[in-house]
Design a protein around this motif. Structure first.
Motif, PDB file in Angstrom:
ATOM      1  N   MET A 191      16.758   3.470 -14.842  1.00 24.80           N
ATOM      2  CA  MET A 191      15.840   2.931 -15.861  1.00 24.80           C
ATOM      3  C   MET A 191      16.348   3.296 -17.258  1.00 24.80           C
ATOM      4  SD  MET A 191      13.429   0.945 -15.459  1.00 24.80           S
ATOM      5  CE  MET A 191      12.302   0.557 -16.744  1.00 24.80           C
ATOM      6  N   ILE A 192      16.330   2.335 -18.150  1.00 26.58           N
ATOM      7  CA  ILE A 192      16.705   2.598 -19.529  1.00 26.58           C
ATOM      8  C   ILE A 192      15.446   2.963 -20.308  1.00 26.58           C
ATOM      9  CG2 ILE A 192      17.610   1.554 -21.625  1.00 26.58           C
ATOM     10  CD1 ILE A 192      19.734   2.105 -19.569  1.00 26.58           C
ATOM     11  N   SER A 193      15.535   4.041 -21.052  1.00 27.25           N
ATOM     12  CA  SER A 193      14.343   4.528 -21.745  1.00 27.25           C
ATOM     13  C   SER A 193      14.005   3.642 -22.934  1.00 27.25           C
ATOM     14  CB  SER A 193      14.578   5.956 -22.225  1.00 27.25           C
ATOM     15  OG  SER A 193      15.400   5.922 -23.370  1.00 27.25           O
ATOM     16  N   SER A 194      12.807   3.872 -23.458  1.00 25.51           N
ATOM     17  CA  SER A 194      12.340   3.074 -24.589  1.00 25.51           C
ATOM     18  C   SER A 194      13.118   3.387 -25.864  1.00 25.51           C
ATOM     19  CB  SER A 194      10.853   3.344 -24.815  1.00 25.51           C
ATOM     20  OG  SER A 194      10.697   4.728 -25.070  1.00 25.51           O
ATOM     21  N   GLU A 195      13.974   4.399 -25.784  1.00 26.00           N
ATOM     22  CA  GLU A 195      14.788   4.693 -26.967  1.00 26.00           C
ATOM     23  C   GLU A 195      15.842   3.613 -27.216  1.00 26.00           C
ATOM     24  OE1 GLU A 195      15.681   9.210 -27.452  1.00 26.00           O
ATOM     25  OE2 GLU A 195      15.583   8.759 -25.326  1.00 26.00           O
ATOM     26  N   PHE A 196      16.064   2.738 -26.218  1.00 18.66           N
ATOM     27  CA  PHE A 196      17.071   1.686 -26.355  1.00 18.66           C
ATOM     28  C   PHE A 196      16.430   0.335 -26.639  1.00 18.66           C
ATOM     29  CE2 PHE A 196      19.463   4.944 -24.292  1.00 18.66           C
ATOM     30  CZ  PHE A 196      20.782   4.754 -24.715  1.00 18.66           C
ATOM     31  N   VAL A 197      17.067  -0.441 -27.499  1.00 17.64           N
ATOM     32  CA  VAL A 197      16.582  -1.784 -27.802  1.00 17.64           C
ATOM     33  C   VAL A 197      17.752  -2.760 -27.678  1.00 17.64           C
ATOM     34  CG1 VAL A 197      14.733  -1.056 -29.351  1.00 17.64           C
ATOM     35  CG2 VAL A 197      17.031  -1.449 -30.281  1.00 17.64           C
ATOM     36  N   GLU A 198      17.401  -4.029 -27.487  1.00 21.58           N
ATOM     37  CA  GLU A 198      18.462  -5.030 -27.350  1.00 21.58           C
ATOM     38  C   GLU A 198      18.836  -5.581 -28.715  1.00 21.58           C
ATOM     39  OE1 GLU A 198      17.973  -7.883 -24.124  1.00 21.58           O
ATOM     40  OE2 GLU A 198      19.035  -9.361 -25.378  1.00 21.58           O
ATOM     41  N   SER A 224      19.704   3.771 -34.065  1.00 28.14           N
ATOM     42  CA  SER A 224      20.950   3.322 -34.703  1.00 28.14           C
ATOM     43  C   SER A 224      20.703   2.138 -35.631  1.00 28.14           C
ATOM     44  CB  SER A 224      21.990   2.941 -33.641  1.00 28.14           C
ATOM     45  OG  SER A 224      21.604   1.756 -32.962  1.00 28.14           O
ATOM     46  N   LEU A 225      19.622   1.392 -35.390  1.00 24.87           N
ATOM     47  CA  LEU A 225      19.367   0.213 -36.209  1.00 24.87           C
ATOM     48  C   LEU A 225      18.535   0.541 -37.437  1.00 24.87           C
ATOM     49  CD1 LEU A 225      18.685  -2.438 -33.423  1.00 24.87           C
ATOM     50  CD2 LEU A 225      20.843  -1.863 -34.539  1.00 24.87           C
ATOM     51  N   SER A 226      17.878   1.728 -37.423  1.00 26.34           N
ATOM     52  CA  SER A 226      17.025   2.076 -38.558  1.00 26.34           C
ATOM     53  C   SER A 226      17.628   3.188 -39.425  1.00 26.34           C
ATOM     54  CB  SER A 226      15.649   2.501 -38.052  1.00 26.34           C
ATOM     55  OG  SER A 226      15.792   3.480 -37.038  1.00 26.34           O
ATOM     56  N   GLY A 227      18.334   4.134 -38.796  1.00 27.01           N
ATOM     57  CA  GLY A 227      18.856   5.284 -39.537  1.00 27.01           C
ATOM     58  C   GLY A 227      20.078   4.932 -40.364  1.00 27.01           C
ATOM     59  N   LYS A 228      20.369   5.789 -41.324  1.00 32.31           N
ATOM     60  CA  LYS A 228      21.546   5.562 -42.171  1.00 32.31           C
ATOM     61  C   LYS A 228      22.813   6.055 -41.497  1.00 32.31           C
ATOM     62  CE  LYS A 228      19.568   5.264 -46.789  1.00 32.31           C
ATOM     63  NZ  LYS A 228      18.839   6.068 -47.748  1.00 32.31           N
ATOM     64  N   VAL A 229      22.677   7.125 -40.703  1.00 36.63           N
ATOM     65  CA  VAL A 229      23.834   7.707 -40.029  1.00 36.63           C
ATOM     66  C   VAL A 229      23.763   7.332 -38.545  1.00 36.63           C
ATOM     67  CG1 VAL A 229      25.011   9.879 -39.463  1.00 36.63           C
ATOM     68  CG2 VAL A 229      23.876   9.610 -41.677  1.00 36.63           C
ATOM     69  N   PRO A 230      24.864   6.842 -37.947  1.00 34.60           N
ATOM     70  CA  PRO A 230      24.817   6.488 -36.525  1.00 34.60           C
ATOM     71  C   PRO A 230      24.446   7.708 -35.677  1.00 34.60           C
ATOM     72  CG  PRO A 230      26.891   5.781 -37.527  1.00 34.60           C
ATOM     73  CD  PRO A 230      26.173   6.614 -38.550  1.00 34.60           C
ATOM     74  N   LEU A 268      22.575  -3.068 -25.449  1.00 37.22           N
ATOM     75  CA  LEU A 268      21.428  -2.154 -25.475  1.00 37.22           C
ATOM     76  C   LEU A 268      21.839  -0.943 -26.298  1.00 37.22           C
ATOM     77  CD1 LEU A 268      20.221  -2.394 -21.787  1.00 37.22           C
ATOM     78  CD2 LEU A 268      19.093  -3.315 -23.827  1.00 37.22           C
ATOM     79  N   VAL A 269      21.194  -0.776 -27.441  1.00 32.53           N
ATOM     80  CA  VAL A 269      21.618   0.263 -28.382  1.00 32.53           C
ATOM     81  C   VAL A 269      20.456   1.212 -28.673  1.00 32.53           C
ATOM     82  CG1 VAL A 269      23.223  -1.391 -29.427  1.00 32.53           C
ATOM     83  CG2 VAL A 269      20.994  -1.018 -30.496  1.00 32.53           C
ATOM     84  N   PRO A 270      20.756   2.455 -29.056  1.00 30.96           N
ATOM     85  CA  PRO A 270      19.672   3.371 -29.437  1.00 30.96           C
ATOM     86  C   PRO A 270      18.890   2.776 -30.605  1.00 30.96           C
ATOM     87  CG  PRO A 270      21.772   4.527 -29.275  1.00 30.96           C
ATOM     88  CD  PRO A 270      22.084   3.070 -29.174  1.00 30.96           C
ATOM     89  N   ALA A 271      17.558   2.744 -30.478  1.00 31.32           N
ATOM     90  CA  ALA A 271      16.723   2.165 -31.538  1.00 31.32           C
ATOM     91  C   ALA A 271      17.017   2.834 -32.879  1.00 31.32           C
ATOM     92  CB  ALA A 271      15.250   2.315 -31.167  1.00 31.32           C
ATOM     93  N   PRO A 285      26.250   0.296 -35.913  1.00 29.99           N
ATOM     94  CA  PRO A 285      26.157  -1.147 -36.155  1.00 29.99           C
ATOM     95  C   PRO A 285      27.117  -1.621 -37.249  1.00 29.99           C
ATOM     96  CG  PRO A 285      24.087  -0.023 -36.740  1.00 29.99           C
ATOM     97  CD  PRO A 285      25.001   1.016 -36.195  1.00 29.99           C
ATOM     98  N   SER A 286      27.455  -0.739 -38.199  1.00 29.04           N
ATOM     99  CA  SER A 286      28.302  -1.187 -39.311  1.00 29.04           C
ATOM    100  C   SER A 286      29.768  -1.342 -38.896  1.00 29.04           C
ATOM    101  CB  SER A 286      28.162  -0.238 -40.501  1.00 29.04           C
ATOM    102  OG  SER A 286      28.755   0.992 -40.178  1.00 29.04           O
ATOM    103  N   ALA A 287      30.091  -0.971 -37.664  1.00 21.62           N
ATOM    104  CA  ALA A 287      31.475  -1.178 -37.189  1.00 21.62           C
ATOM    105  C   ALA A 287      31.647  -2.565 -36.563  1.00 21.62           C
ATOM    106  CB  ALA A 287      31.858  -0.091 -36.191  1.00 21.62           C
ATOM    107  N   LYS A 288      30.740  -3.472 -36.866  1.00 23.44           N
ATOM    108  CA  LYS A 288      30.827  -4.814 -36.274  1.00 23.44           C
ATOM    109  C   LYS A 288      32.145  -5.497 -36.630  1.00 23.44           C
ATOM    110  CE  LYS A 288      28.742  -9.415 -36.274  1.00 23.44           C
ATOM    111  NZ  LYS A 288      29.864 -10.116 -36.899  1.00 23.44           N
ATOM    112  N   LEU A 289      32.542  -5.453 -37.911  1.00 25.18           N
ATOM    113  CA  LEU A 289      33.796  -6.107 -38.316  1.00 25.18           C
ATOM    114  C   LEU A 289      34.978  -5.529 -37.532  1.00 25.18           C
ATOM    115  CD1 LEU A 289      35.393  -8.053 -40.211  1.00 25.18           C
ATOM    116  CD2 LEU A 289      35.679  -6.103 -41.761  1.00 25.18           C
ATOM    117  N   ASN A 290      34.971  -4.207 -37.395  1.00 23.20           N
ATOM    118  CA  ASN A 290      35.977  -3.510 -36.593  1.00 23.20           C
ATOM    119  C   ASN A 290      36.040  -4.107 -35.181  1.00 23.20           C
ATOM    120  OD1 ASN A 290      36.911  -1.537 -34.698  1.00 23.20           O
ATOM    121  ND2 ASN A 290      36.660   0.089 -36.215  1.00 23.20           N
TER     122      ASN A 290
END
Ligand SMILES: [Zn+2]
Length: 391
Positions: free
Chosen positions: A1-8, A22-28, A17-20, A37-42
């Motif tokens: 089971m994936i915990s609620s800490e992960f979001v799609e 990671s999408l709100s905080g400034k530091v991964p 499925l990423v840690p929630a 998330p900011s490594a998308k271009l990479n």
């Protein structure tokens, strides 16, 4: 089971499925799992490079390995967006991250081609240099900090005719903040200079080439990129003892005069040499890679694929501009100048880069932009000629 800490979330054509946090905080976050998330271009660039490289892979099955796979951000994108790669091996010592990667593989319908493991990185790579598992066609190394401890087993885990891609995030070490650490990890002295990103990349490539030569292998950089936080190199790997014997043809030193801005590359460095322009003692960097960093034909193929292939991620906007800069880049010159650096020497406002390049061309020098810094230019003109021309 994936915990609620992960979001799609969706990146490219892949659902992750990423840690929630990671999408709100400034530091991964590192807990419950790492995702930036900011490594998308990479990751966009890696999808494009691998897709361009696939036709050159001779040995079947075509495989991809990701020892620091995390939640599968890169490897799952490869599974979905580079369908020509038939088997994807995703490893991470963090079982929570691997659980998220497994679940995301199901969502993307790529479970069949994915193998998940939770080994330590050396164990994972060493396994693929044995009778148990085939070596990889492509293997990526994206550690926290320096990749240097893993380069040996990375090179052993790749098929001849394959590719390795390597990220370094210890940019402070490679930019001269801790020279002793750089010397022992990269066998080269770093230099805190105006073109630090390029010097850093060349220290990494040189380390990989020297280790490869020890294993009778030859590596060639085909694409590199860098920003403030990471440096990344893609290299092909082949076997040739005779070419490995010539490894030092591509490796040398940079000399840099802090006083007048003069800089050049040389095969051998003699300590205490004075700058021929102002007689100050040169600073130096090296061993480092002093020849080409791009395979221009390969970069042209990347650009073509980006323009023509519908399968390639649609939202890679801006990437073609980077590729055009790489194609024109004078990558046989292992340093660049900054327009602000020249302006501060002349005590004027910076000239537009295009104007600088046109002026240099008009009097017969070679000159280009560099993909490594938007304010940088490369030229074979010496600093005194540049200053004369722009004053
Ligand atoms: Zn000088």
């Amino acid at each position: 089971m994936i915990s609620s800490e992960f979001v799609e979330t969706i990146e490219g054509k892949t659902r992750l499925l990423v840690p929630a946090s990671s999408l709100s905080g400034k530091v991964p976050p590192k807990v419950p799992a790492f995702f930036n998330p900011s490594a998308k271009l990479n990751r966009d660039i890696s999808v494009l490079v691998y897709k361009t490289f696939v036709p050159e892979i001779k040995k079947n099955p075509k495989t991809f390995g990701d020892p620091f796979g995390g939640i599968g951000a890169r490897a799952l994108r490869v599974a979905v967006e580079v369908p020509e790669l038939e088997q994807i091996y995703i490893n991470d010592i963090n079982t929570v991250a691997i659980d998220a990667a497994k679940k995301a593989a199901q969502i993307n319908l790529v479970t069949q081609k994915c193998t998940f493991t939770t080994q330590d990185v050396v164990g994972f790579l060493t396994n693929h240099d044995s009778k148990n598992y085939e070596r990889f066609s492509i293997v990526d190394l994206d550690p926290f900090g320096s990749p240097s401890a893993y380069v040996d087993c990375l090179l052993r885990s790749v098929n001849k005719g394959g590719m390795v891609s390597i990220t370094a995030t210890d940019t402070a070490v490679l930019s001269g903040v801790h020279p002793q650490v750089c010397m022992r990890k990269y066998y080269g002295k770093p230099l805190n200079n105006h073109y630090a990103r390029e010097t850093a990349l060349r220290l990494i490539v040189s380390l990989i080439a020297l280790i490869a030569a020890r294993l009778d292998l030859v590596v060639r950089p085909i694409f590199v990129h860098a920003n403030l936080h990471y440096l990344r190199a893609y290299l092909t790997v082949s076997v040739s003892r005779s070419e490995a014997n010539s490894v030092f043809k591509d490796i040398g030193y940079l000399r840099d005069c802090m006083n007048c801005g003069n800089r050049n590359a040389i095969a051998e460095y003699n300590k205490g040499e004075p700058c021929e322009l102002c007689r100050s003692i040169y600073r130096f960097a090296g061993y480092l890679w002093i020849t080409r960093l791009f395979d221009k034909d390969f970069v042209k193929k990347m650009s073509y694929l980006l323009d023509t292939d519908d399968d390639v991620v649609a939202q890679m906007g801006g990437l073609n501009k980077i590729l055009f800069t790489c194609i024109d880049e004078l990558d046989d010159i292992p340093f660049y100048f900054l327009s602000d650096e020249i302006a501060s020497r002349l005590r004027t406002n910076p000239n537009p880069l295009q104007k600088i390049i046109e002026k240099l061309h008009s009097i017969g020098y070679r000159a280009s932009r560099t993909s490594l810094d938007p304010n940088g230019f490369k030229t074979d003109a010496r600093i005194d000629k540049i200053l004369d021309l722009l004053k």
